[in-house]
Motif scaffolding. Structure first.
Motif, PDB file in Angstrom:
ATOM      1  N   VAL A 116       0.842  -1.205   0.000  1.00 22.97           N
ATOM      2  CA  VAL A 116       0.000   0.000   0.000  1.00 22.97           C
ATOM      3  C   VAL A 116       0.872   1.248   0.000  1.00 22.97           C
ATOM      4  O   VAL A 116       0.641   2.203  -0.758  1.00 22.97           O
ATOM      5  N   GLU A 117       1.895   1.248   0.856  1.00 24.72           N
ATOM      6  CA  GLU A 117       2.771   2.408   0.948  1.00 24.72           C
ATOM      7  C   GLU A 117       3.496   2.655  -0.366  1.00 24.72           C
ATOM      8  O   GLU A 117       3.581   3.797  -0.843  1.00 24.72           O
ATOM      9  N   ALA A 118       4.013   1.582  -0.989  1.00 31.07           N
ATOM     10  CA  ALA A 118       4.720   1.724  -2.263  1.00 31.07           C
ATOM     11  C   ALA A 118       3.789   2.258  -3.349  1.00 31.07           C
ATOM     12  O   ALA A 118       4.197   3.069  -4.198  1.00 31.07           O
ATOM     13  N   TYR A 119       2.529   1.836  -3.320  1.00 29.70           N
ATOM     14  CA  TYR A 119       1.565   2.264  -4.333  1.00 29.70           C
ATOM     15  C   TYR A 119       1.151   3.719  -4.127  1.00 29.70           C
ATOM     16  O   TYR A 119       1.064   4.504  -5.073  1.00 29.70           O
ATOM     17  N   ARG A 120       0.940   4.128  -2.888  1.00 32.17           N
ATOM     18  CA  ARG A 120       0.443   5.482  -2.605  1.00 32.17           C
ATOM     19  C   ARG A 120       1.517   6.551  -2.784  1.00 32.17           C
ATOM     20  O   ARG A 120       1.198   7.724  -2.973  1.00 32.17           O
ATOM     21  N   VAL A 121       2.792   6.141  -2.738  1.00 30.67           N
ATOM     22  CA  VAL A 121       3.863   7.110  -2.997  1.00 30.67           C
ATOM     23  C   VAL A 121       3.712   7.719  -4.390  1.00 30.67           C
ATOM     24  O   VAL A 121       3.988   8.910  -4.602  1.00 30.67           O
ATOM     25  N   HIS A 122       3.245   6.912  -5.344  1.00 30.25           N
ATOM     26  CA  HIS A 122       3.172   7.358  -6.734  1.00 30.25           C
ATOM     27  C   HIS A 122       1.748   7.558  -7.234  1.00 30.25           C
ATOM     28  O   HIS A 122       1.558   7.977  -8.390  1.00 30.25           O
ATOM     29  N   ASN A 123       0.743   7.236  -6.421  1.00 33.29           N
ATOM     30  CA  ASN A 123      -0.648   7.348  -6.858  1.00 33.29           C
ATOM     31  C   ASN A 123      -1.486   8.007  -5.763  1.00 33.29           C
ATOM     32  O   ASN A 123      -1.538   7.490  -4.636  1.00 33.29           O
ATOM     33  N   PRO A 124      -2.157   9.130  -6.061  1.00 29.88           N
ATOM     34  CA  PRO A 124      -2.954   9.841  -5.052  1.00 29.88           C
ATOM     35  C   PRO A 124      -4.298   9.168  -4.818  1.00 29.88           C
ATOM     36  O   PRO A 124      -5.344   9.636  -5.274  1.00 29.88           O
ATOM     37  N   VAL A 125      -4.257   8.049  -4.091  1.00 27.18           N
ATOM     38  CA  VAL A 125      -5.484   7.296  -3.826  1.00 27.18           C
ATOM     39  C   VAL A 125      -5.632   7.097  -2.320  1.00 27.18           C
ATOM     40  O   VAL A 125      -4.686   7.278  -1.546  1.00 27.18           O
ATOM     41  N   SER A 126      -6.831   6.700  -1.903  1.00 27.88           N
ATOM     42  CA  SER A 126      -7.098   6.453  -0.489  1.00 27.88           C
ATOM     43  C   SER A 126      -6.475   5.139  -0.057  1.00 27.88           C
ATOM     44  O   SER A 126      -6.104   4.297  -0.890  1.00 27.88           O
ATOM     45  N   LYS A 127      -6.379   4.941   1.257  1.00 24.86           N
ATOM     46  CA  LYS A 127      -5.838   3.690   1.774  1.00 24.86           C
ATOM     47  C   LYS A 127      -6.707   2.508   1.368  1.00 24.86           C
ATOM     48  O   LYS A 127      -6.200   1.410   1.111  1.00 24.86           O
ATOM     49  N   GLN A 128      -8.019   2.721   1.312  1.00 22.09           N
ATOM     50  CA  GLN A 128      -8.929   1.636   0.941  1.00 22.09           C
ATOM     51  C   GLN A 128      -8.690   1.186  -0.503  1.00 22.09           C
ATOM     52  O   GLN A 128      -8.652  -0.015  -0.802  1.00 22.09           O
ATOM     53  N   VAL A 129      -8.540   2.172  -1.404  1.00 27.92           N
ATOM     54  CA  VAL A 129      -8.279   1.834  -2.800  1.00 27.92           C
ATOM     55  C   VAL A 129      -6.926   1.142  -2.935  1.00 27.92           C
ATOM     56  O   VAL A 129      -6.787   0.140  -3.649  1.00 27.92           O
ATOM     57  N   ALA A 130      -5.919   1.642  -2.212  1.00 26.67           N
ATOM     58  CA  ALA A 130      -4.586   1.042  -2.274  1.00 26.67           C
ATOM     59  C   ALA A 130      -4.592  -0.366  -1.698  1.00 26.67           C
ATOM     60  O   ALA A 130      -3.909  -1.262  -2.211  1.00 26.67           O
ATOM     61  N   ARG A 131      -5.369  -0.575  -0.642  1.00 27.45           N
ATOM     62  CA  ARG A 131      -5.450  -1.914  -0.045  1.00 27.45           C
ATOM     63  C   ARG A 131      -6.079  -2.900  -1.030  1.00 27.45           C
ATOM     64  O   ARG A 131      -5.611  -4.031  -1.180  1.00 27.45           O
ATOM     65  N   LYS A 132      -7.130  -2.467  -1.718  1.00 24.16           N
ATOM     66  CA  LYS A 132      -7.754  -3.321  -2.718  1.00 24.16           C
ATOM     67  C   LYS A 132      -6.756  -3.668  -3.824  1.00 24.16           C
ATOM     68  O   LYS A 132      -6.703  -4.811  -4.302  1.00 24.16           O
ATOM     69  N   HIS A 133      -5.946  -2.687  -4.205  1.00 25.43           N
ATOM     70  CA  HIS A 133      -4.929  -2.920  -5.229  1.00 25.43           C
ATOM     71  C   HIS A 133      -3.878  -3.904  -4.716  1.00 25.43           C
ATOM     72  O   HIS A 133      -3.427  -4.778  -5.464  1.00 25.43           O
ATOM     73  N   ALA A 134      -3.492  -3.787  -3.438  1.00 25.98           N
ATOM     74  CA  ALA A 134      -2.509  -4.706  -2.857  1.00 25.98           C
ATOM     75  C   ALA A 134      -3.043  -6.136  -2.867  1.00 25.98           C
ATOM     76  O   ALA A 134      -2.312  -7.081  -3.203  1.00 25.98           O
TER      77      ALA A 134
END
Length: 341
Positions: A116-134
């Motif tokens: 999640v942290e690696a994804y959100r560094v480069h993408n302005p998304v919420s934690k929920q969206v990043a968690r789903k992506h993870a």
């Protein structure tokens, strides 16, 4: 060098000043990788493979290494670039799978948190969206029950699963360049095959340029389109995988092939290790750096002991750094080396 290459390295030198002298970890190295292609970099430990990958990723600690030359990522030179600029590229446009995921991943955070942290560094998304992506990425790399395993810590994963999680983290932002440093070390052969299949499948999906760094020629035989053979921080041979396995031209490459077990034919003789050990990168031998271990160093006068061989194209994009004549190399390969492999 290819004009369409996504990554181009030219005349790269990475030297580390120490109290004992300058360690020439990488010395005058050039190569390129196109999108959708895989380059295998092989050589013994200490040949400069990992130092090269860390240089591309901009991961050398500031002030410890003197880096010169060019590292062009889609035309942008990373040598001397602002560290913040390289950090923005790292993870988004280029990513790395490290040799030991247990030490590369933080033990105090869950696997999901780190993706999640690696994804959100480069993408302005919420934690929920990043968690789903993870969770989706863990599923894509073959982690069973990703919705529950996303909250596990690295030590709760097996070695193969940690490597898969590391791949998921590296690919979370769809990088265009993926560097895998010994991605199958310490894994059993079944898991090794699964990891290599996974890297190949994901490369085809994302059309990424891939660099596989390994001492295992079996790994590059499985994946690589081109192979760069390194010795003592320098390139000694560079060509297509077909050429390297079927018509190698450098004595060091012959030695690597001779020490590799083959399962596709009967072997009547024992494997032949390369005699001696790699040289100190502080005191690299004069002339050809391989000359103390080369059985053919005396066949060209004193050139091997006094003059560094140029890294030259011998035809068809096949590059070598060797003083042996074309006739000598072809004869040695066909009469002495190939029959024993």
């Amino acid at each position: 060098m290819s004009d369409s290459a996504f990554l181009t390295v030219r005349d790269l030198r990475v030297h580390f000043p120490t109290d004992d002298g300058v360690v020439k970890s990488v010395d005058d190295l050039s190569f390129h990788v196109d999108r959708g292609k895989t380059l295998g970099i092989v050589g013994e430990s200490g040949s400069g493979k990992s130092v090269t990958s860390l240089s591309v990723m901009g991961l050398h600690k500031r002030g410890t290494a003197n880096i010169t030359g060019e590292i062009l990522l889609d035309g942008e030179n990373l040598v001397g670039a602002d560290p913040e600029r390289v950090r923005k590229l790292r993870g988004k446009r280029m990513a790395m799978i490290f040799q030991d995921p247990l030490s590369a991943m933080h033990p105090y955070y869950t696997v999901g948190h780190q993706i999640v942290e690696a994804y959100r560094v480069h993408n302005p998304v919420s934690k929920q969206v990043a968690r789903k992506h993870a969770i989706d990425m863990l599923n894509r790399v073959g982690i069973p029950n990703p919705k529950s395993r996303v909250d596990d810590y690295p030590h709760q994963f097996s070695g193969g699963m940690r490597q898969r999680a590391m791949i998921a983290m590296a690919l979370s932002c769809d990088p265009e360049l993926l560097i895998a440093d010994e991605p199958t070390t310490a894994l059993d052969v079944t898991v090794q095959a699964q990891i290599l299949d996974l890297i190949r499948d994901l490369q085809q999906e994302f059309n990424s340029a891939v660099i596989i760094i390994t001492h295992d020629l079996g790994v590059v035989a499985e994946l690589a389109d081109d192979i760069l053979v390194m010795y003592a921080g320098r390139a000694v041979e560079y060509s297509t995988a077909d050429d390297i396995f079927n018509a190698p031209q450098h004595p060091y490459t012959w030695g690597l092939l001779g020490s590799m077990p083959r399962l596709d034919r009967e072997r009547s003789e024992r494997l032949q290790p390369i005699k001696g050990t790699p040289p100190s990168l502080i005191n690299v031998p004069e002339g050809c750096p391989f000359n103390p271990r080369c059985a053919y160093a005396g066949r060209n006068g004193d050139l091997s002991f006094t003059e560094r061989p140029a890294f030259r194209d011998i035809g068809g994009g096949h590059h070598i750094a060797c003083h042996l004549s074309t006739e000598d190399r072809n004869r040695i390969w066909s009469e002495e080396i190939r029959p024993k492999l």
